[in-house]
Design an enzyme around this catalytic site. Sequence first.
Site, PDB file in Angstrom:
ATOM      1  N   ASP A  10       0.685  -1.217   0.004  1.00 51.19           N
ATOM      2  CA  ASP A  10      -0.136   0.400  -0.409  1.00 51.19           C
ATOM      3  C   ASP A  10       1.037   1.067  -0.185  1.00 51.19           C
ATOM      4  O   ASP A  10       0.507   2.424   0.629  1.00 51.19           O
ATOM      5  CB  ASP A  10      -1.207  -0.132   1.435  1.00 51.19           C
ATOM      6  CG  ASP A  10      -2.253   1.260   0.907  1.00 51.19           C
ATOM      7  OD1 ASP A  10      -2.073   1.137   2.009  1.00 51.19           O
ATOM      8  OD2 ASP A  10      -2.086   1.563  -0.215  1.00 51.19           O
ATOM      9  N   LYS A  67       2.990   3.415  -5.959  1.00 55.33           N
ATOM     10  CA  LYS A  67       2.184   2.534  -6.873  1.00 55.33           C
ATOM     11  C   LYS A  67       3.375   1.944  -7.527  1.00 55.33           C
ATOM     12  O   LYS A  67       2.704   0.322  -8.157  1.00 55.33           O
ATOM     13  CB  LYS A  67       1.157   2.512  -7.491  1.00 55.33           C
ATOM     14  CG  LYS A  67      -0.292   3.376  -6.640  1.00 55.33           C
ATOM     15  CD  LYS A  67      -0.234   2.882  -5.313  1.00 55.33           C
ATOM     16  CE  LYS A  67      -1.208   3.472  -3.838  1.00 55.33           C
ATOM     17  NZ  LYS A  67      -0.737   2.270  -2.564  1.00 55.33           N
ATOM     18  N   ASP A  74      -3.929  -2.989  -1.929  1.00 53.57           N
ATOM     19  CA  ASP A  74      -4.661  -1.557  -2.359  1.00 53.57           C
ATOM     20  C   ASP A  74      -4.084  -0.829  -3.910  1.00 53.57           C
ATOM     21  O   ASP A  74      -3.197  -1.038  -4.778  1.00 53.57           O
ATOM     22  CB  ASP A  74      -3.870  -1.064  -1.318  1.00 53.57           C
ATOM     23  CG  ASP A  74      -5.435   0.065  -1.238  1.00 53.57           C
ATOM     24  OD1 ASP A  74      -5.377   0.677  -0.337  1.00 53.57           O
ATOM     25  OD2 ASP A  74      -6.682  -0.781  -1.559  1.00 53.57           O
ATOM     26  N   ASN A  75      -5.294  -0.938  -4.115  1.00 53.50           N
ATOM     27  CA  ASN A  75      -5.730   0.303  -5.421  1.00 53.50           C
ATOM     28  C   ASN A  75      -4.823   0.055  -6.469  1.00 53.50           C
ATOM     29  O   ASN A  75      -4.270   0.481  -7.264  1.00 53.50           O
ATOM     30  CB  ASN A  75      -4.932   1.280  -5.015  1.00 53.50           C
ATOM     31  CG  ASN A  75      -4.878   2.121  -3.627  1.00 53.50           C
ATOM     32  OD1 ASN A  75      -3.725   2.232  -2.824  1.00 53.50           O
ATOM     33  ND2 ASN A  75      -5.782   2.367  -2.861  1.00 53.50           N
ATOM     34  N   GLU A 131     -11.744   3.696  -1.293  1.00 54.54           N
ATOM     35  CA  GLU A 131     -12.281   4.771   0.269  1.00 54.54           C
ATOM     36  C   GLU A 131     -12.161   5.353   1.204  1.00 54.54           C
ATOM     37  O   GLU A 131     -12.443   6.503   0.277  1.00 54.54           O
ATOM     38  CB  GLU A 131     -10.913   4.283   1.497  1.00 54.54           C
ATOM     39  CG  GLU A 131      -9.246   5.569   1.191  1.00 54.54           C
ATOM     40  CD  GLU A 131      -8.606   4.982   0.136  1.00 54.54           C
ATOM     41  OE1 GLU A 131      -9.166   3.303  -0.817  1.00 54.54           O
ATOM     42  OE2 GLU A 131      -7.749   5.379   0.146  1.00 54.54           O
TER      43      GLU A 131
HETATM   44  C1  LIG Z   1       9.146   2.742  -1.349  1.00 59.28           C
HETATM   45  C2  LIG Z   1       8.984   3.330  -0.267  1.00 59.28           C
HETATM   46  N1  LIG Z   1       9.746   2.962   1.233  1.00 59.28           N
HETATM   47  C3  LIG Z   1       8.450   3.155   2.162  1.00 59.28           C
HETATM   48  N2  LIG Z   1       7.476   4.071   2.503  1.00 59.28           N
HETATM   49  C4  LIG Z   1       7.002   4.213   1.599  1.00 59.28           C
HETATM   50  C5  LIG Z   1       8.074   4.093   0.140  1.00 59.28           C
HETATM   51  N3  LIG Z   1       6.822   4.455  -0.525  1.00 59.28           N
HETATM   52  C6  LIG Z   1       5.902   5.006   0.029  1.00 59.28           C
HETATM   53  N4  LIG Z   1       5.902   4.818   0.918  1.00 59.28           N
HETATM   54  C7  LIG Z   1       4.742   5.006   2.409  1.00 59.28           C
HETATM   55  O1  LIG Z   1       4.207   4.518   2.229  1.00 59.28           O
HETATM   56  C8  LIG Z   1       2.551   5.589   1.554  1.00 59.28           C
HETATM   57  C9  LIG Z   1       2.046   6.034   0.298  1.00 59.28           C
HETATM   58  C10 LIG Z   1       1.323   5.158   0.560  1.00 59.28           C
HETATM   59  C11 LIG Z   1       1.147   5.657  -1.713  1.00 59.28           C
HETATM   60  N5  LIG Z   1      -0.723   5.842  -1.004  1.00 59.28           N
HETATM   61  C12 LIG Z   1      -1.012   5.666  -2.527  1.00 59.28           C
HETATM   62  O2  LIG Z   1      -0.802   7.091  -3.244  1.00 59.28           O
HETATM   63  C13 LIG Z   1      -2.639   6.159  -2.408  1.00 59.28           C
HETATM   64  C14 LIG Z   1      -3.510   6.850  -3.340  1.00 59.28           C
HETATM   65  C15 LIG Z   1      -5.063   7.211  -3.082  1.00 59.28           C
HETATM   66  C16 LIG Z   1      -6.068   7.987  -4.117  1.00 59.28           C
HETATM   67  C17 LIG Z   1      -6.895   7.101  -4.305  1.00 59.28           C
HETATM   68  C18 LIG Z   1      -7.627   8.466  -5.347  1.00 59.28           C
HETATM   69  C19 LIG Z   1      -7.251   9.968  -5.197  1.00 59.28           C
HETATM   70  F1  LIG Z   1      -7.934  10.611  -6.089  1.00 59.28           F
HETATM   71  C20 LIG Z   1      -6.304   9.980  -4.633  1.00 59.28           C
HETATM   72  C21 LIG Z   1      -5.352   9.395  -3.551  1.00 59.28           C
HETATM   73  C22 LIG Z   1      -5.740   6.429  -2.501  1.00 59.28           C
HETATM   74  C23 LIG Z   1      -5.309   5.340  -1.713  1.00 59.28           C
HETATM   75  O3  LIG Z   1      -5.446   3.855  -0.860  1.00 59.28           O
HETATM   76  C24 LIG Z   1      -3.433   5.238  -1.941  1.00 59.28           C
HETATM   77  O4  LIG Z   1      -2.778   4.015  -0.752  1.00 59.28           O
HETATM   78  C25 LIG Z   1       3.154   7.264   2.866  1.00 59.28           C
HETATM   79  O5  LIG Z   1       3.323   7.012   4.380  1.00 59.28           O
HETATM   80  C26 LIG Z   1       5.306   7.402   2.071  1.00 59.28           C
HETATM   81  O6  LIG Z   1       5.622   7.889   2.868  1.00 59.28           O
HETATM   82 MG   LIG Z   2      -3.691   2.372  -0.311  1.00 52.34          MG
END
Ligand SMILES: Cc1ncnc2c1ncn2[C@@H]1O[C@H](/C=C/CNC(=O)c2cc(-c3ccc(F)cc3)cc(O)c2O)[C@@H](O)[C@H]1O
Ligand SMILES: [Mg+2]
Length: 214
Positions: A141, A144, A169-170, A199
Amino acid sequence: TQSTRPQRILGAVQQNATRGDPRSVVRAIDQYCRNQEWAMNVGDEKGCILDSVVSEVNPATVLELGTYCGYSTVRIASLLPPHAKLITLEFNPEFAVIARQVIAWAGLEDKIQLVEGASGDLIPKMKEQFGVETFDLVFLDHWKDRYLPDTKLMEECGLLRKGSVLLADNVICPGTPEYLEFVRSSPRYESQYFKSHLEYTKVEDGLEKSVFLG
Ligand SMILES: Cc1ncnc2c1ncn2[C@@H]1O[C@H](/C=C/CNC(=O)c2cc(-c3ccc(F)cc3)cc(O)c2O)[C@@H](O)[C@H]1O
Ligand SMILES: [Mg+2]
């Protein structure tokens, strides 16, 4: 000074959830994000699918990629058997600070190890530094475009065994096309799509469950 969204989510937990009651923490975050401000937690609808997969796998070792505020971390850990362990990776220190407090409020510190850093750097260290053999369940999660490279990395590092379950997820929104193509076409995975919604919205999204065949 202005608070951040994760800080406001933590506030909602501290005001509305009961210390030591993980499900009340989950409920407090869902109510806040549904009624006050949206946040990228897996949420209540996809969360029920997550719960059913966790219960079915009954994992002794879980890896979560992307902790954010700890919503799914707490949700998963609340369903684990007594000596099971969940390792969650998060590279944003601000999010990690919040997630640690959410995890503490739920009283799940003994089951959860939050490790700060990038998944690509930490996955190769899992065996030597964290004493992990293989993971029974991985919840993806995080960013992506990291789902596929990290899955290949977990294979290369021998962290997946015959029967290990990946739950992503997603896969529709925002979408993970390369990952989906890979797990659905590879003979080494048996994949299944669980249709749901993004969500707290009516937009389609879903979880992809992929069993590693070894
Ligand atoms: C390589 C690496 N290493 C370690 N931590 C890492 C990492 N890469 C990211 N992270 C961490 O994880 C989370 C990031 C989550 C990314 N999730 C999403 O982008 C996301 C977006 C939506 C969404 C949907 C429709 C929209 F219009 C806008 C947003 C829904 C979701 O459920 C998502 O998960 C965040 O805490 C980030 O610091
Ligand atoms: Mg997600």
